[in-house]
Design an enzyme around this catalytic site. Structure first.
Site, short mmCIF file in Angstrom:
data_model
loop_
_atom_site.label_atom_id
_atom_site.label_comp_id
_atom_site.label_asym_id
_atom_site.label_seq_id
_atom_site.Cartn_x
_atom_site.Cartn_y
_atom_site.Cartn_z
N GLU A 194 -3.67 0.22 -9.28
CA GLU A 194 -2.72 1.20 -9.47
C GLU A 194 -1.23 0.46 -9.91
OE1 GLU A 194 -2.21 3.17 -5.66
OE2 GLU A 194 -1.74 5.01 -6.41
N SER A 225 0.73 -1.37 -0.05
CA SER A 225 0.12 0.02 0.05
C SER A 225 0.81 1.22 0.01
CB SER A 225 -0.72 0.10 1.24
OG SER A 225 -1.27 -1.17 1.43
N ASN A 266 -3.06 6.09 -1.55
CA ASN A 266 -3.23 6.03 -0.15
C ASN A 266 -2.65 7.50 0.18
OD1 ASN A 266 -4.28 3.83 1.08
ND2 ASN A 266 -2.52 2.79 -0.03
N HIS A 325 -0.86 -2.66 -7.27
CA HIS A 325 -1.72 -2.26 -6.14
C HIS A 325 -3.41 -2.39 -6.36
CE1 HIS A 325 -3.00 0.84 -2.90
NE2 HIS A 325 -2.81 -0.10 -2.55
N1 LIG Z 1 -6.13 -4.67 3.51
C1 LIG Z 1 -6.25 -3.88 2.57
O1 LIG Z 1 -7.41 -3.21 2.19
C2 LIG Z 1 -5.19 -3.73 1.38
C3 LIG Z 1 -5.42 -2.96 0.25
C4 LIG Z 1 -4.49 -2.84 -0.58
C5 LIG Z 1 -3.22 -3.27 -0.46
N2 LIG Z 1 -2.95 -3.96 0.68
C6 LIG Z 1 -1.54 -4.30 0.93
O2 LIG Z 1 -1.59 -5.71 0.63
C7 LIG Z 1 -0.44 -6.46 1.58
C8 LIG Z 1 -1.29 -7.40 2.48
O3 LIG Z 1 -2.07 -6.89 3.22
P1 LIG Z 1 -3.32 -7.77 3.92
O4 LIG Z 1 -4.52 -6.57 4.46
O5 LIG Z 1 -3.82 -9.02 2.81
O6 LIG Z 1 -2.87 -8.35 5.18
P2 LIG Z 1 -3.29 -9.56 5.90
O7 LIG Z 1 -2.45 -9.30 7.53
O8 LIG Z 1 -4.69 -9.91 6.16
O9 LIG Z 1 -2.49 -10.77 5.46
C9 LIG Z 1 -1.06 -11.02 5.11
C10 LIG Z 1 -0.53 -12.49 5.08
O10 LIG Z 1 0.87 -12.52 4.81
C11 LIG Z 1 1.37 -13.62 5.55
N3 LIG Z 1 2.62 -13.65 5.43
C12 LIG Z 1 3.30 -12.80 6.19
N4 LIG Z 1 4.99 -12.93 5.98
C13 LIG Z 1 4.94 -13.85 5.10
C14 LIG Z 1 6.04 -14.27 4.36
N5 LIG Z 1 7.38 -14.11 4.62
N6 LIG Z 1 5.84 -15.31 3.48
C15 LIG Z 1 4.42 -15.66 2.99
N7 LIG Z 1 3.39 -15.11 3.67
C16 LIG Z 1 3.61 -14.14 4.67
C17 LIG Z 1 0.50 -13.80 6.67
O11 LIG Z 1 0.58 -14.94 7.28
C18 LIG Z 1 -0.74 -13.09 6.57
O12 LIG Z 1 -1.74 -14.27 6.31
C19 LIG Z 1 0.16 -5.30 2.49
O13 LIG Z 1 1.31 -4.97 1.88
C20 LIG Z 1 -0.81 -4.54 2.42
O14 LIG Z 1 -0.56 -3.01 2.43
C21 LIG Z 1 -3.92 -4.08 1.68
#
Ligand SMILES: NC(=O)c1ccc[n+]([C@@H]2O[C@H](COP(=O)([O-])OP(=O)(O)OC[C@H]3O[C@@H](n4cnc5c(N)ncnc54)[C@H](O)[C@@H]3O)[C@@H](O)[C@H]2O)c1
Length: 307
Positions: free
Chosen positions: A177, A144, A215, A165
């Site tokens: 994005e 993000s 963001n 993104h």
């Molecule tokens: N939540 C949102 O609305 C949103 C929107 C756009 C982008 N993002 C981005 O997407 C990414 C994920 O966010 P999320 O909300 O899905 O997080 P989340 O916490 O729901 O999930 C993250 C997952 O990654 C896993 N993980 C951590 N380290 C790891 C590794 N080394 N190898 C494999 N798996 C690993 C964790 O076990 C977890 O299941 C982040 O970079 C976040 O900024 C999130």
């Protein structure tokens, strides 16, 4: 009337295009790293559009719940007539879960990293991926806010590292994005744009500065809504109602923060604060406290609302 010369020219162009189409096989194998909120949606979407997906997470439990979520989201798409029952079976069949990175990325032509929003986690992952993936594999991050240029510098292929993104919920939201790092090549960018279009998304190209575009604009609004709540200007529902009915937002900022994850919001605000060095991006102390207390929004059952 066309002259013989121009007919020959057009035929030459046509054959060249045909040759390029035949000699550039379309990508088939995608690896998605992280099976949380975003990873499961990204895996679902690629599989829905015919790609074979390796879904990788270090936590076996996260993979299990991702497959349950994908299945129930497919049921929702079935109820809306977007996919059939046979499609559902085929889509689920195209997703294979892995806990080991080396096994999951073996065949990948594109990796989309959607692991926890932490710079150290992503730098380590991209350095490992650089050693494990084929030299032509494009490495994309769904981060993000973390600098794509910095992530790319952890590899020996910065020209093939890019931001992809997606928005939450991925199967529904149209935007991707596409973030170009300082050394991302035009070829990588055009490949990712074409891929996003194959997913029926609308890619928008932006450059790599803190928070990119989405963001940089969204998070200060969410932070301001949290400040208004913290200062007792109004309760959560009132703040969200003002923004929904007054500004035609489909969801209020506090509910949206809960859906994104309060930990994710906090880390994005910290990147903006550090990256621009301006106090206007400082996270509200209430957000910091809620995250410290484990109230992360919908995923933990409690945020500004109860789930
Ligand atoms: N939540 C949102 O609305 C949103 C929107 C756009 C982008 N993002 C981005 O997407 C990414 C994920 O966010 P999320 O909300 O899905 O997080 P989340 O916490 O729901 O999930 C993250 C997952 O990654 C896993 N993980 C951590 N380290 C790891 C590794 N080394 N190898 C494999 N798996 C690993 C964790 O076990 C977890 O299941 C982040 O970079 C976040 O900024 C999130």
């Amino acid at each position: 009337m066309m002259s013989a010369h121009s007919t020959a020219w057009w035929m030459g162009v046509f054959s060249l295009c045909l040759l390029m189409t035949i000699s550039m096989p379309q990508m088939q194998h995608i690896a998605v790293i992280g099976s949380g909120t975003m990873g499961n949606g990204i895996a679902h979407t690629f599989a829905q559009f015919g790609f074979k997906v390796a879904l990788i997470d270090i936590k076996p439990g996260a993979l299990e719940s991702a497959l349950v979520t994908i299945s129930s989201n497919l049921d929702r798409q079935m109820a809306k007539g977007i996919v059939s029952e046979d499609d559902k079976v085929a889509i689920l069949d195209r997703i294979t879960p892995y806990t080991r990175l080396d096994e999951g990325v073996r065949q990948a032509e594109l990796v989309v990293e959607a692991a926890t929003e932490s710079e150290s986690v992503k730098l380590k992952l991209f350095s490992d991926l650089d050693g494990l993936c084929s030299k032509d594999t494009i490495l994309a991050s769904n981060t993000s806010s973390i600098s794509i240029t910095k992530i790319a510098a952890a590899t020996h292929r910065p020209d093939k590292v890019i931001g992809m993104h997606f928005m939450n919920p991925v199967p529904v939201m149209k935007l991707v994005e596409v973030i170009k790092g300082y050394r991302t090549s035009e070829h990588t960018t055009s490949t990712v744009i074409a891929l996003s279009e194959r997913l029926d998304k609308v890619p928008v190209e932006v450059n790599d500065y803190p928070g990119f575009v989405a963001n940089r604009i969204l998070m200060p609004m969410i932070n301001e809504a949290i400040y208004a709540y913290y200062e007792g200007v109004a309760d959560a529902e009132a703040i969200d109602t003002v923004m929904k009915l007054g500004m035609a937002h489909p969801m209020g900022p506090l509910q949206l923060a809960d859906f994104i994850g309060l930990d994710v919001c906090l880390s994005i605000l910290r990147v903006l604060h550090e990256g621009f060095g301006q106090p206007k991006y400082a996270p509200c102390p209430l957000l910091v406290n809620m995250v410290a207390a484990g109230q992360l929004g919908r995923k933990s059952g409690q945020g500004f609302y109860k789930y």
